[in-house]
Design a protein around this motif. Structure first.
Motif, PDB file in Angstrom:
ATOM      1  N   HIS A 114       0.866  -1.184   0.000  1.00 38.72           N
ATOM      2  CA  HIS A 114       0.000   0.000   0.000  1.00 38.72           C
ATOM      3  C   HIS A 114       0.900   1.230   0.000  1.00 38.72           C
ATOM      4  O   HIS A 114       1.934   1.230   0.670  1.00 38.72           O
ATOM      5  N   ARG A 121       0.422   3.992   1.453  1.00 37.11           N
ATOM      6  CA  ARG A 121       0.402   4.646   2.768  1.00 37.11           C
ATOM      7  C   ARG A 121       0.484   3.583   3.858  1.00 37.11           C
ATOM      8  O   ARG A 121      -0.051   2.485   3.718  1.00 37.11           O
ATOM      9  N   SER A 181      -1.935   2.189  10.449  1.00 35.53           N
ATOM     10  CA  SER A 181      -1.575   2.831  11.713  1.00 35.53           C
ATOM     11  C   SER A 181      -1.239   1.879  12.849  1.00 35.53           C
ATOM     12  O   SER A 181      -0.916   2.325  13.952  1.00 35.53           O
ATOM     13  N   ASP A 184      -4.680  10.318  10.214  1.00 41.15           N
ATOM     14  CA  ASP A 184      -3.298  10.464   9.776  1.00 41.15           C
ATOM     15  C   ASP A 184      -2.925   9.447   8.699  1.00 41.15           C
ATOM     16  O   ASP A 184      -2.148   9.751   7.784  1.00 41.15           O
ATOM     17  N   SER A 185      -3.460   8.235   8.802  1.00 38.87           N
ATOM     18  CA  SER A 185      -3.149   7.214   7.796  1.00 38.87           C
ATOM     19  C   SER A 185      -3.921   7.436   6.504  1.00 38.87           C
ATOM     20  O   SER A 185      -3.476   7.019   5.432  1.00 38.87           O
ATOM     21  N   TYR A 213      -6.687   5.995   5.821  1.00 36.52           N
ATOM     22  CA  TYR A 213      -7.228   4.706   5.415  1.00 36.52           C
ATOM     23  C   TYR A 213      -8.754   4.704   5.371  1.00 36.52           C
ATOM     24  O   TYR A 213      -9.423   5.284   6.240  1.00 36.52           O
ATOM     25  N   ASP A 273      -9.037   0.298   2.072  1.00 39.25           N
ATOM     26  CA  ASP A 273      -7.614   0.234   2.387  1.00 39.25           C
ATOM     27  C   ASP A 273      -7.342  -0.846   3.437  1.00 39.25           C
ATOM     28  O   ASP A 273      -6.373  -1.605   3.331  1.00 39.25           O
ATOM     29  N   GLY A 315       3.805   2.352   2.841  1.00 38.38           N
ATOM     30  CA  GLY A 315       4.197   3.686   3.253  1.00 38.38           C
ATOM     31  C   GLY A 315       5.506   4.139   2.638  1.00 38.38           C
ATOM     32  O   GLY A 315       5.991   3.583   1.651  1.00 38.38           O
ATOM     33  N   SER A 316       6.098   5.159   3.246  1.00 37.41           N
ATOM     34  CA  SER A 316       7.311   5.776   2.723  1.00 37.41           C
ATOM     35  C   SER A 316       8.554   4.959   3.072  1.00 37.41           C
ATOM     36  O   SER A 316       8.597   4.275   4.100  1.00 37.41           O
ATOM     37  N   GLU A 335       9.445   8.952   8.278  1.00 36.98           N
ATOM     38  CA  GLU A 335       8.082   9.017   7.751  1.00 36.98           C
ATOM     39  C   GLU A 335       7.345   7.716   8.046  1.00 36.98           C
ATOM     40  O   GLU A 335       7.974   6.661   8.197  1.00 36.98           O
ATOM     41  N   HIS A 372       5.679   4.215   8.119  1.00 32.39           N
ATOM     42  CA  HIS A 372       5.917   3.034   7.303  1.00 32.39           C
ATOM     43  C   HIS A 372       5.513   1.780   8.078  1.00 32.39           C
ATOM     44  O   HIS A 372       5.330   1.796   9.301  1.00 32.39           O
ATOM     45  N   THR A 390       4.218   4.552  12.820  1.00 32.35           N
ATOM     46  CA  THR A 390       3.322   5.504  12.175  1.00 32.35           C
ATOM     47  C   THR A 390       2.777   6.540  13.153  1.00 32.35           C
ATOM     48  O   THR A 390       2.686   7.715  12.814  1.00 32.35           O
TER      49      THR A 390
END
Length: 397
Positions: A219, A221, A224, A270-271, A273, A277, A341-342, A347, A349, A365
């Motif tokens: 994914h 992103r 969480s 923040d996520s 989702y 997702d 995620g990143s 960041e 992940h 996260t």
């Protein structure tokens, strides 16, 4: 059915008589420490720390009930014990971990003091001090030295669960370690209790070519939290559990329930989702991501180090057996690596390792990617459930 966590490595001829003897010696010491700990307790504390007999339905229900949140983990907490009894409890914990894993667990327990300061000493989860290094609970299941017995040490961001069968380690999962904050400043340095497990995974992801990175990306992103949560058993289709469901029973006051709801909402916001997702990130029957058999020799070396960052969260003889197990190319081949995620440090992940009898999850996260969770599980043998199931089928009805 497997009767020990090392059965599948024994079948490959990787456990010799010396390592079995080392395991039995360690278990003998574990029996002595657990017995001395229980015998030292006054009656009221003993009643909370010892759940006997093993196999009783109520005892078994509690044995597989585990947490990683700041809730009552069951048993007697360190803060209520005398210094001598605290020392015995910590000796028991050390017997269930390699020395690096024990040191990591101790640092995580001490982080409660740092987190208390970070939150301004003011977060209230309905007890006198929420962030409290004395709130790590010890509980023994069955009588130490019996054919089947086990123990647990757990509190905020630590859960170590051991089952012993006939003088051997039958299960060492689920095994959870977290860190909040994940990164803290030190004098002329930085404290990152789970930094190695994070950096190794990022190195694996960064070493993949563009095509394989795309295959590994579950994914764009990060989710969480870990998806497996604190379930007693994990199964295909499991989706991420929310904070409100990760406590022992309902939260005691409407204010605490509202706080958990706000934290859940903030994490979801923040996520970014959606329900879809979460469905995408659900656990699956077939492994997802890039398989180790398609990795280069250097990437496979990094993957072995990453696996050891989790399997070393077990008694040393078991940890050594797992290291030998993944040195066999055909065993490593079946491990898959996935990321969400990143890839940039700092960041949000998440990553996941899956394979036969293997589920590893890591997320960093929450708190602006400064709050990490990590878990090692055996979907077939957590808590020794495969062993117990095989025993039940052998009992005539």
């Amino acid at each position: 059915m497997s009767e020990k966590v090392t059965d599948h490595v024994e079948a490959a001829g990787l456990v010799d008589a010396g390592s079995i003897e080392a395991e039995r010696t360690l278990v003998d010491d574990m029996v002595r420490v657990a017995t001395e700990f229980l015998d030292s307790l006054p009656e009221a504390q003993y009643a909370r720390a010892a759940l006997i007999p093993f196999g009783d339905p109520a005892v078994e229900a509690e044995r597989v009930r585990w947490f990683y949140t700041p809730t009552d983990h069951g048993g007697v907490p360190l803060g209520e014990l005398s210094p001598r009894r605290q020392g015995l409890a910590m000796r028991l914990l050390a017997s269930g971990l390699t020395r690096p894993a024990y040191a990591t667990a101790c640092v995580i327990m001490g982080l409660e003091n740092v987190l208390d300061e970070l939150e301004g000493w003011g977060v209230d989860w309905g007890r006198e001090r929420t962030r409290d290094p004395g709130l790590y609970w010890v509980r023994v299941f069955g009588r130490p030295g019996d054919p089947l017995w086990g123990w647990r040490v757990g509190g905020h961001h630590v859960s170590v669960n051991l089952l012993i069968h006939e003088g051997r380690i039958a299960a060492a999962t689920p095994s959870f370690l977290g860190a909040n904050p994940a990164t803290s400043p030190l004098l002329a340095g930085t404290l990152r209790p789970l930094g190695g497990a994070e950096d190794l995974a990022r190195s694996v992801m960064g070493s993949l070519g563009r095509r394989d990175q795309a295959r590994a990306l579950l994914h764009p992103r990060a989710i969480s939290d870990i998806v497996s949560g604190n379930r007693a058993r994990v199964r295909p289709g499991d989706r991420m559990m929310h904070l409100r469901d990760l406590f022992r029973g309902p939260l005691p006051t409407p204010e605490l329930s509202a706080l958990a709801h706000r934290l859940d909402e903030a994490a979801e916001r923040d996520s970014g989702y959606t329900e879809q997702d979460h469905e995408t990130m659900a656990l699956t029957q077939d492994p997802q991501g890039v398989p180790a058999h398609e990795m280069t020799g250097e990437q496979r070396g990094l993957l072995r180090e990453l696996l050891a960052a989790y399997t070393d969260r077990s008694p040393a003889p078991v940890a050594d057996a797992y290291r030998r197990h993944y040195l066999v190319e055909s065993n490593l081949d079946r491990v898959h690596f996935g990321w969400a995620g990143s890839v940039s440090p700092g960041e949000p992940h998440y990553y996941r390792l899956t394979g036969p009898r293997l589920l590893i999850e890591y997320d960093n996260t929450q708190r602006a990617a400064n709050h990490a969770h990590s878990v090692w599980r055996d979907p077939d043998g957590d808590f020794g459930m495969d062993l117990l199931a095989s025993h039940r089928t052998e009992i005539p009805h």
